[in-house]
Design a protein around this motif. Structure first.
Motif, PDB file in Angstrom:
ATOM      1  N   SER A 172       0.828  -1.203   0.000  1.00 30.36           N
ATOM      2  CA  SER A 172       0.000   0.000   0.000  1.00 30.36           C
ATOM      3  C   SER A 172       0.864   1.255   0.000  1.00 30.36           C
ATOM      4  O   SER A 172       2.027   1.240   0.433  1.00 30.36           O
ATOM      5  CB  SER A 172      -0.919   0.013   1.230  1.00 30.36           C
ATOM      6  OG  SER A 172      -1.852  -1.047   1.166  1.00 30.36           O
ATOM      7  N   LEU A 173       0.295   2.358  -0.471  1.00 27.76           N
ATOM      8  CA  LEU A 173       1.023   3.621  -0.488  1.00 27.76           C
ATOM      9  C   LEU A 173       1.431   4.008   0.926  1.00 27.76           C
ATOM     10  O   LEU A 173       0.704   3.780   1.889  1.00 27.76           O
ATOM     11  CB  LEU A 173       0.162   4.731  -1.092  1.00 27.76           C
ATOM     12  CG  LEU A 173      -0.208   4.602  -2.567  1.00 27.76           C
ATOM     13  CD1 LEU A 173      -0.991   5.829  -3.025  1.00 27.76           C
ATOM     14  CD2 LEU A 173       1.017   4.411  -3.444  1.00 27.76           C
ATOM     15  N   ASN A 174       2.609   4.608   1.033  1.00 28.64           N
ATOM     16  CA  ASN A 174       3.097   5.104   2.312  1.00 28.64           C
ATOM     17  C   ASN A 174       3.674   6.501   2.110  1.00 28.64           C
ATOM     18  O   ASN A 174       3.544   7.078   1.024  1.00 28.64           O
ATOM     19  CB  ASN A 174       4.147   4.145   2.905  1.00 28.64           C
ATOM     20  CG  ASN A 174       5.275   3.869   1.922  1.00 28.64           C
ATOM     21  OD1 ASN A 174       5.812   4.779   1.290  1.00 28.64           O
ATOM     22  ND2 ASN A 174       5.651   2.601   1.777  1.00 28.64           N
ATOM     23  N   CYS A 175       4.311   7.043   3.138  1.00 28.72           N
ATOM     24  CA  CYS A 175       4.806   8.420   3.042  1.00 28.72           C
ATOM     25  C   CYS A 175       5.879   8.582   1.979  1.00 28.72           C
ATOM     26  O   CYS A 175       6.172   9.701   1.547  1.00 28.72           O
ATOM     27  CB  CYS A 175       5.324   8.889   4.399  1.00 28.72           C
ATOM     28  SG  CYS A 175       6.710   7.922   5.059  1.00 28.72           S
ATOM     29  N   GLN A 176       6.482   7.481   1.525  1.00 30.27           N
ATOM     30  CA  GLN A 176       7.492   7.555   0.470  1.00 30.27           C
ATOM     31  C   GLN A 176       6.866   7.508  -0.921  1.00 30.27           C
ATOM     32  O   GLN A 176       7.481   7.965  -1.886  1.00 30.27           O
ATOM     33  CB  GLN A 176       8.483   6.385   0.618  1.00 30.27           C
ATOM     34  CG  GLN A 176       9.249   6.376   1.926  1.00 30.27           C
ATOM     35  CD  GLN A 176      10.136   7.590   2.094  1.00 30.27           C
ATOM     36  OE1 GLN A 176      10.805   8.011   1.158  1.00 30.27           O
ATOM     37  NE2 GLN A 176      10.151   8.158   3.289  1.00 30.27           N
ATOM     38  N   THR A 177       5.678   6.956  -1.029  1.00 28.00           N
ATOM     39  CA  THR A 177       5.095   6.738  -2.358  1.00 28.00           C
ATOM     40  C   THR A 177       3.822   7.535  -2.622  1.00 28.00           C
ATOM     41  O   THR A 177       3.276   7.462  -3.716  1.00 28.00           O
ATOM     42  CB  THR A 177       4.792   5.243  -2.576  1.00 28.00           C
ATOM     43  OG1 THR A 177       4.010   4.746  -1.481  1.00 28.00           O
ATOM     44  CG2 THR A 177       6.085   4.440  -2.651  1.00 28.00           C
TER      45      THR A 177
END
Length: 296
Positions: free
Chosen positions: A168-173
């Motif tokens: 899942s998307l995170n603060c990097q993506t």
């Protein structure tokens, strides 16, 4: 965990869900009403706003050029924007950089423009609250994109692609959310498929290396693929195994290291050629040359 935040005076107007993604992302902010001020006070208040920007290291000339509404906006509106962003953990030094990059934020209304974006990131993506500042600092453009027309459709596209569960998307993506699904992300996937890779193989590559979706086809993929195939005589299967190849500089690392290997008649897999530091690469090169001489 659902995170809710309380507003000081009014409830944010959340943007309703849209079932149809827009092909063209729209990034816009609601302009504030322009109050009329006596001429005797206008100059002083304007000077206060300029000093306020200078203290934040925001280029006031750039701000006025890109956001003419700033001239008539009250100082209180600027302070409300700062308080809003600060309440989500964005420090003053980062705040100045964000406002300098996107001066339209200076006249945004936190309730109608900013809180819906934070609500989306926290509750729909979702990004944990402690990681929220990292997402914004990494990609301030998130703050000037429409949730309905841009962020939510791209989130749906990325989830369908495979950015779910542990991927899942995170603060990097979360920076991927500002890209148009149809205009930017899909053409990159199609280009990789044009190299002879299946859709499933391309999906596996971008899930392992999400940065692939941030690279330009014209300025990154195309010249690196051409060099890999024509000069390095590489096999596309190796790019599938090591998609990080596209993250290295063609002129700064790929070409110099490959040419050294060619000069001494040596070869290395892409990962071993590129992942190590210059010192490690040179040491490995010497070791391989000595072994080659012993073999002779």
């Amino acid at each position: 965990m659902i995170i809710r935040f309380h507003l000081p005076s009014q409830t944010p107007r959340l943007i309703p869900h849209s079932s149809k993604p827009s092909k063209t992302p729209r990034c816009s902010l609601t302009p504030l009403p322009k109050p009329s001020l006596p001429n005797s006070d206008a100059g002083l208040l304007f000077r206060e706003k300029i000093i306020y920007l200078e203290n934040l290291n925001v280029n006031s000339h750039k701000a006025l050029r890109l956001n003419p509404d700033f001239r008539a906006a009250p100082l209180a509106s600027l302070i409300s924007v700062e308080r809003c962003l600060s309440s989500f953990g964005i420090g003053r030094s980062s705040l100045g950089r964000i406002l300098d990059m996107h001066p339209q934020l200076l006249t945004s209304d936190p309730h109608s423009d900013l809180y819906p974006i934070f609500d989306f990131l926290l509750n729909e993506v979702p990004v944990p609250f402690p990681d929220l500042p990292k997402s914004i600092i990494r990609c301030p453009r998130l703050l000037v994109c429409s949730v309905t027309d841009q962020l939510r459709p791209t989130l749906s596209f990325l989830r369908n692609l495979g950015f779910v569960g542990p991927h899942s998307l995170n603060c990097q993506t979360t920076l991927l959310l500002v890209s148009s699904a149809e205009g930017t992300l899909l053409p990159k996937i199609q280009y990789l498929q044009s190299l002879g890779l299946s859709y499933e193989q391309v999906v596996n590559m971008v899930i392992r290396s999400p940065g692939l979706l941030t690279f330009s086809v014209r300025n990154n993929f195309s010249p690196k693929v051409k060099y890999f195939l024509e000069e390095m005589k590489g096999d596309i299967a190796e790019l599938k195994r090591f998609p990080q190849y596209f993250s290295f500089s063609l002129e700064g690392k790929i070409k110099p290291r490959h040419r050294l290997l060619v000069e001494y008649g040596l070869t290395l897999p892409l990962s071993e050629m590129l992942k190590v530091s210059d010192g490690e690469f040179n040491a490995r090169l010497i070791e391989m040359r000595l072994r080659s001489m012993d073999g002779r």
